[in-house]
Design a protein around this motif. Structure first.
Motif, PDB file in Angstrom:
ATOM      1  N   ILE A  52       2.623  -2.239 -11.073  1.00 19.45           N
ATOM      2  CA  ILE A  52       1.511  -2.196  -9.901  1.00 19.45           C
ATOM      3  C   ILE A  52       2.406  -1.845  -8.731  1.00 19.45           C
ATOM      4  CG2 ILE A  52       0.187  -3.396  -8.505  1.00 19.45           C
ATOM      5  CD1 ILE A  52      -0.379  -5.514 -10.597  1.00 19.45           C
ATOM      6  N   GLY A  53       1.796  -0.356  -7.950  1.00 19.51           N
ATOM      7  CA  GLY A  53       2.871  -0.141  -6.992  1.00 19.51           C
ATOM      8  C   GLY A  53       2.083  -0.531  -5.675  1.00 19.51           C
ATOM      9  N   LEU A  54       2.675  -0.760  -4.403  1.00 14.46           N
ATOM     10  CA  LEU A  54       1.999  -0.951  -3.261  1.00 14.46           C
ATOM     11  C   LEU A  54       2.541   0.147  -2.369  1.00 14.46           C
ATOM     12  CD1 LEU A  54       2.732  -4.107  -4.421  1.00 14.46           C
ATOM     13  CD2 LEU A  54       0.981  -4.334  -2.686  1.00 14.46           C
ATOM     14  N   ALA A  55       1.903   0.809  -1.855  1.00 16.27           N
ATOM     15  CA  ALA A  55       2.161   2.067  -0.939  1.00 16.27           C
ATOM     16  C   ALA A  55       1.999   1.793   0.539  1.00 16.27           C
ATOM     17  CB  ALA A  55       1.329   3.231  -1.120  1.00 16.27           C
ATOM     18  N   GLY A  56       3.194   2.109   1.347  1.00 18.89           N
ATOM     19  CA  GLY A  56       3.138   1.802   2.694  1.00 18.89           C
ATOM     20  C   GLY A  56       2.379   2.734   3.427  1.00 18.89           C
ATOM     21  N   VAL A  57       2.250   2.747   4.678  1.00 19.71           N
ATOM     22  CA  VAL A  57       1.471   4.000   5.534  1.00 19.71           C
ATOM     23  C   VAL A  57       2.922   4.773   5.879  1.00 19.71           C
ATOM     24  CG1 VAL A  57       0.407   4.319   7.635  1.00 19.71           C
ATOM     25  CG2 VAL A  57      -0.114   2.001   6.606  1.00 19.71           C
ATOM     26  N   GLY A  58       2.218   6.149   5.685  1.00 24.29           N
ATOM     27  CA  GLY A  58       3.062   6.958   5.983  1.00 24.29           C
ATOM     28  C   GLY A  58       2.831   8.157   4.787  1.00 24.29           C
ATOM     29  N   CYS A  59       3.859   9.277   4.875  1.00 28.90           N
ATOM     30  CA  CYS A  59       3.806  10.240   3.856  1.00 28.90           C
ATOM     31  C   CYS A  59       4.157   9.610   2.463  1.00 28.90           C
ATOM     32  CB  CYS A  59       5.052  11.174   4.040  1.00 28.90           C
ATOM     33  SG  CYS A  59       4.648  12.055   5.605  1.00 28.90           S
ATOM     34  N   SER A  60       4.805   8.459   2.537  1.00 35.46           N
ATOM     35  CA  SER A  60       5.188   7.650   0.906  1.00 35.46           C
ATOM     36  C   SER A  60       3.467   7.469   0.535  1.00 35.46           C
ATOM     37  CB  SER A  60       5.559   6.431   1.147  1.00 35.46           C
ATOM     38  OG  SER A  60       5.308   5.625   2.177  1.00 35.46           O
ATOM     39  N   PHE A  61       2.704   7.126   1.210  1.00 34.70           N
ATOM     40  CA  PHE A  61       1.256   6.680   0.813  1.00 34.70           C
ATOM     41  C   PHE A  61       0.570   7.947   0.593  1.00 34.70           C
ATOM     42  CE2 PHE A  61      -3.125   6.380   1.828  1.00 34.70           C
ATOM     43  CZ  PHE A  61      -3.517   5.711   0.697  1.00 34.70           C
ATOM     44  N   GLY A  62       0.829   9.114   1.304  1.00 36.02           N
ATOM     45  CA  GLY A  62       0.155  10.468   0.917  1.00 36.02           C
ATOM     46  C   GLY A  62       0.697  11.090  -0.450  1.00 36.02           C
ATOM     47  N   GLY A  63       1.565  10.525  -1.017  1.00 31.67           N
ATOM     48  CA  GLY A  63       1.890  11.183  -2.357  1.00 31.67           C
ATOM     49  C   GLY A  63       2.067  10.155  -3.510  1.00 31.67           C
ATOM     50  N   ALA A  64       2.588   9.092  -3.496  1.00 27.74           N
ATOM     51  CA  ALA A  64       3.068   8.167  -4.738  1.00 27.74           C
ATOM     52  C   ALA A  64       1.610   7.818  -5.225  1.00 27.74           C
ATOM     53  CB  ALA A  64       3.772   6.976  -4.065  1.00 27.74           C
ATOM     54  N   PRO A  65       0.617   7.275  -4.724  1.00 29.55           N
ATOM     55  CA  PRO A  65      -0.445   7.009  -5.442  1.00 29.55           C
ATOM     56  C   PRO A  65      -1.238   8.050  -5.995  1.00 29.55           C
ATOM     57  CG  PRO A  65      -0.480   5.707  -3.391  1.00 29.55           C
ATOM     58  CD  PRO A  65       0.555   6.868  -3.482  1.00 29.55           C
ATOM     59  N   MET A  66      -1.333   9.489  -5.497  1.00 33.46           N
ATOM     60  CA  MET A  66      -1.708  10.472  -5.862  1.00 33.46           C
ATOM     61  C   MET A  66      -1.008  11.301  -7.209  1.00 33.46           C
ATOM     62  SD  MET A  66      -3.018  12.317  -2.468  1.00 33.46           S
ATOM     63  CE  MET A  66      -3.601  11.379  -1.284  1.00 33.46           C
ATOM     64  N   THR A  67       0.086  10.859  -7.312  1.00 32.50           N
ATOM     65  CA  THR A  67       1.062  11.438  -8.240  1.00 32.50           C
ATOM     66  C   THR A  67       1.676  10.689  -9.451  1.00 32.50           C
ATOM     67  OG1 THR A  67       3.146  11.226  -6.846  1.00 32.50           O
ATOM     68  CG2 THR A  67       1.832  13.346  -6.610  1.00 32.50           C
ATOM     69  N   ILE A  68       1.558   9.249  -9.201  1.00 33.78           N
ATOM     70  CA  ILE A  68       2.182   8.641 -10.190  1.00 33.78           C
ATOM     71  C   ILE A  68       1.194   7.720 -10.916  1.00 33.78           C
ATOM     72  CG2 ILE A  68       3.698   6.838 -10.751  1.00 33.78           C
ATOM     73  CD1 ILE A  68       5.317   7.534  -8.226  1.00 33.78           C
ATOM     74  N   ASP A  69       0.923   7.677 -12.177  1.00 29.64           N
ATOM     75  CA  ASP A  69      -0.382   7.225 -12.858  1.00 29.64           C
ATOM     76  C   ASP A  69      -0.071   5.687 -13.312  1.00 29.64           C
ATOM     77  OD1 ASP A  69      -2.627   6.825 -14.078  1.00 29.64           O
ATOM     78  OD2 ASP A  69      -2.199   8.056 -16.088  1.00 29.64           O
ATOM     79  N   ILE A  70      -0.200   4.934 -12.310  1.00 27.66           N
ATOM     80  CA  ILE A  70      -0.005   3.185 -12.495  1.00 27.66           C
ATOM     81  C   ILE A  70      -0.986   2.812 -11.544  1.00 27.66           C
ATOM     82  CG2 ILE A  70       2.651   3.313 -13.112  1.00 27.66           C
ATOM     83  CD1 ILE A  70       3.109   2.444 -10.278  1.00 27.66           C
ATOM     84  N   ASP A  71      -1.261   1.652 -11.501  1.00 27.29           N
ATOM     85  CA  ASP A  71      -2.145   0.909 -10.841  1.00 27.29           C
ATOM     86  C   ASP A  71      -1.485   0.866  -9.272  1.00 27.29           C
ATOM     87  OD1 ASP A  71      -4.113   0.558 -12.512  1.00 27.29           O
ATOM     88  OD2 ASP A  71      -3.271  -1.583 -12.996  1.00 27.29           O
ATOM     89  N   TRP A  72      -2.191   1.129  -8.242  1.00 30.89           N
ATOM     90  CA  TRP A  72      -1.930   0.992  -6.876  1.00 30.89           C
ATOM     91  C   TRP A  72      -2.713   0.502  -5.863  1.00 30.89           C
ATOM     92  CZ3 TRP A  72       2.668   2.969  -5.313  1.00 30.89           C
ATOM     93  CH2 TRP A  72       3.451   3.924  -6.051  1.00 30.89           C
ATOM     94  N   THR A  73      -2.145   0.048  -4.827  1.00 31.38           N
ATOM     95  CA  THR A  73      -3.237  -0.610  -3.757  1.00 31.38           C
ATOM     96  C   THR A  73      -2.370  -0.169  -2.486  1.00 31.38           C
ATOM     97  OG1 THR A  73      -4.355  -2.377  -2.883  1.00 31.38           O
ATOM     98  CG2 THR A  73      -2.235  -2.844  -3.466  1.00 31.38           C
ATOM     99  N   SER A  74      -3.301   0.307  -1.481  1.00 35.58           N
ATOM    100  CA  SER A  74      -2.570   0.525   0.039  1.00 35.58           C
ATOM    101  C   SER A  74      -2.629  -0.737   0.593  1.00 35.58           C
ATOM    102  CB  SER A  74      -3.585   1.673   0.490  1.00 35.58           C
ATOM    103  OG  SER A  74      -4.787   1.292   0.498  1.00 35.58           O
ATOM    104  N   CYS A  75      -1.744  -0.772   1.689  1.00 39.63           N
ATOM    105  CA  CYS A  75      -1.362  -2.003   2.422  1.00 39.63           C
ATOM    106  C   CYS A  75      -1.527  -1.613   4.076  1.00 39.63           C
ATOM    107  CB  CYS A  75       0.205  -2.102   2.092  1.00 39.63           C
ATOM    108  SG  CYS A  75       0.355  -2.421   0.330  1.00 39.63           S
ATOM    109  N   PRO A  76      -1.932  -2.774   4.633  1.00 37.45           N
ATOM    110  CA  PRO A  76      -1.738  -2.666   6.180  1.00 37.45           C
ATOM    111  C   PRO A  76      -0.268  -2.145   6.513  1.00 37.45           C
ATOM    112  CG  PRO A  76      -2.827  -4.573   5.482  1.00 37.45           C
ATOM    113  CD  PRO A  76      -2.344  -3.963   4.250  1.00 37.45           C
TER     114      PRO A  76
END
Ligand code: SF4
Length: 256
Positions: A52-76
């Motif tokens: 389970i991935g948790l993406a922070g705000v920024g370019c990391s969020f703009g890429g990781a959840p869109m390119t890695i096929d695991i469960d993700w959630t975005s965070c404040p």
């Protein structure tokens, strides 16, 4: 004529977890290579089904959840370690990792990150350090080099006004609940392989229940640095690694 197609040996390819989306990266950004490191490590450890991935705000969020096929959630903004803590405590068998940039982790989220270390959470953090705020236009980050020009330090970062660059894995290594802290790059093939080894070690610490693992990736931001992609490789070797040396700062098999 002999058909040579049978002699062709496939030596590499797209990882199964790497989605076909290109993500939202600029040409020359290293985040695409880092997502490949993450995919390969998760596949080799056989933990894709419980990642389970948790993406922070920024370019990391703009890429990781869109390119890695695991469960993700975005965070404040800056709060990925807090959300990761909750998820890990609800699902202790999950492999939980945060992916955060230098603004998300090192500025607005530094307190949240430090508190997760103080608690000795059993998590993995991937810290992306390109020394600028790439998403919002190349402003100074906590990791901006002394003398480095950004849109908010047009004369270069100076100590009197802006203080000193932040060294995250060295700081994390001082915390008793941290099992692994390292810094790596992907700017050469050899360093790509070392980065894989570091991330694999950090995630294994979580799987074994030993403690927090953090891996910093020093990476390029061509538009933020005002350099061409190839020039960024020299900038990493000659400037970034002078301030941010590579290596392991902590690697223990038992935390307190
Ligand atoms: S702004 Fe920088 S960090 Fe963001 S995608 Fe572009 S190169 Fe990568």
């Amino acid at each position: 004529m002999k058909d040579k197609s049978s002699d062709v040996k496939k030596v590499t390819g797209r990882p199964d977890l790497r989605l076909l989306s290109l993500g939202m990266y600029c040409p020359g950004c290293h985040y695409g290579i880092i997502t490949r490191v993450i995919c390969e490590v998760i596949e080799e450890l056989g933990v894709a089904g419980k990642a389970i991935g948790l993406a922070g705000v920024g370019c990391s969020f703009g890429g990781a959840p869109m390119t890695i096929d695991i469960d993700w959630t975005s965070c404040p903004h800056g709060r990925a370690p807090a959300m990761a803590t909750a998820i890990k405590r609800i699902y202790p068998d999950a492999m939980v990792l945060t992916v955060q940039g230098d603004g998300d982790l090192g500025a607005i989220g530094l307190g949240c990150f430090m508190n997760a270390l103080v608690r000795g959470e059993n998590l993995t953090t991937i810290f992306l350090n390109n020394a600028v705020y790439g998403t919002t236009g190349g402003q100074m980050a906590p990791t901006t080099l002394l003398g480095m020009k950004t849109t908010t330090t047009p004369l270069g970062r100076d100590i009197q006004t802006n203080g000193y660059p932040l060294h995250v894995p060295e700081l994390a290594a001082t915390m008793r609940g941290v099992a692994y802290a390292a810094r790596c790059t992907v700017h050469t093939p050899a360093n790509f392989q070392k980065a894989k080894k570091s991330l694999k070690t950090a995630i294994q610490k979580q799987i074994d229940g030993i403690g927090y693992g953090i891996v910093e990736f020093v990476s390029a931001c061509p538009p933020g640095w005002g350099l061409k992609p190839l020039e960024c490789l020299d900038y990493i070797s000659e400037r970034m690694l002078e301030e941010y040396p590579l290596g392991e700062f902590k690697n223990v098999d038992k935390t307190d």
